[in-house]
Enzyme design. Sequence first.
Site: not given
Length: 282
Positions: A49, A93, A116
């Site tokens: 990422k 994460q 997200d």
Amino acid sequence: MAEIINGKEIAENILNNIKKEVENFDIKPALAVIIVGCNPASKVYVKNKIKKSEFLGFNSILKELPENTSKEELLTVIKKLNDDENVNGILLQLPLPKGLDEKDFLDEISPIKDVDGFTTYNSGKLFKGEKPYAVACTPKGIIKLLEAKNINLEGKLAVVVGRSNIVGKPISALLLQKNATVIQAHSKTKNLSEILNMADIIVSATGKEEFIKGEMIKKGAVIIDVGITRNKNGKLTGDVDFESVFNKASYITPVPGGVGPMTISCLMENTLELYKLQKGME
Ligand code: NDP
């Protein structure tokens, strides 16, 4: 024989368009990634990422916290990033180490920085059929794959296998918005083969290695394989037995190279979209 949907190529086009757009910005979009502990798979995902965001010219901020980080410490990190006007997107994460419950943290991310799309605000908007600030990346990527192939969803029977908050549920909501008739299957579903046999579109997100076989699907079905598992020979495989399904399906996504690259491209696209929202550009 099915047409293979090349997610890698579609994802690269998205990234190249983002890169071009960002070149014109004096202030670059900034993505903050928080990782707690040293889960090896998470480390690889985070590295990718950061690499992608740097490739695009984004500012990337990596917050690496030790395994024994307390709830208060993690909440403080999230709060600081929320308050930092130079940060446009925040990603926590998952999974978190034992002792930290993701439910205590995801809703602490400001919805307008929630790249997200996992906050209750953004997922709630999605389920109400309203526009969230950001849509979860994997489901968003799946819709883009279907759109890239002009696959009409209206009135089609879509069976989603899996009901997680990050893939199964949000992809069902998106398919419903596209006027598909959606069946959400899970581990307690009875007669899954019979249900799959009726489906025009199957999205499988279980992580069960190659459990969808050719005989379970209808001729001409569209198959989206989200699952990623490493088999005993170390090879990456999906939920779908590619060989037997390939001959019967009309479209199929490969593993790797299908849904996976779309997830990361959509993460970058979400960062850009949140940046623009925060700057009043949209
Ligand atoms: P979860 O483990 O959270 O969910 C798995 C789902 O599959 C559950 O809803 C479970 O049902 C269902 N399930 C398990 N076994 C069966 C079965 N035999 N029949 C029907 N349903 C079953 O996983 P995620 O949604 O997080 O991820 C799923 C897979 O997708 C994983 O392999 C993951 O690595 C991959 N993934 C890939 C991404 C990508 O970018 N390509 C992104 C995210 C995930 P129940 O709820 O009843 O337990």
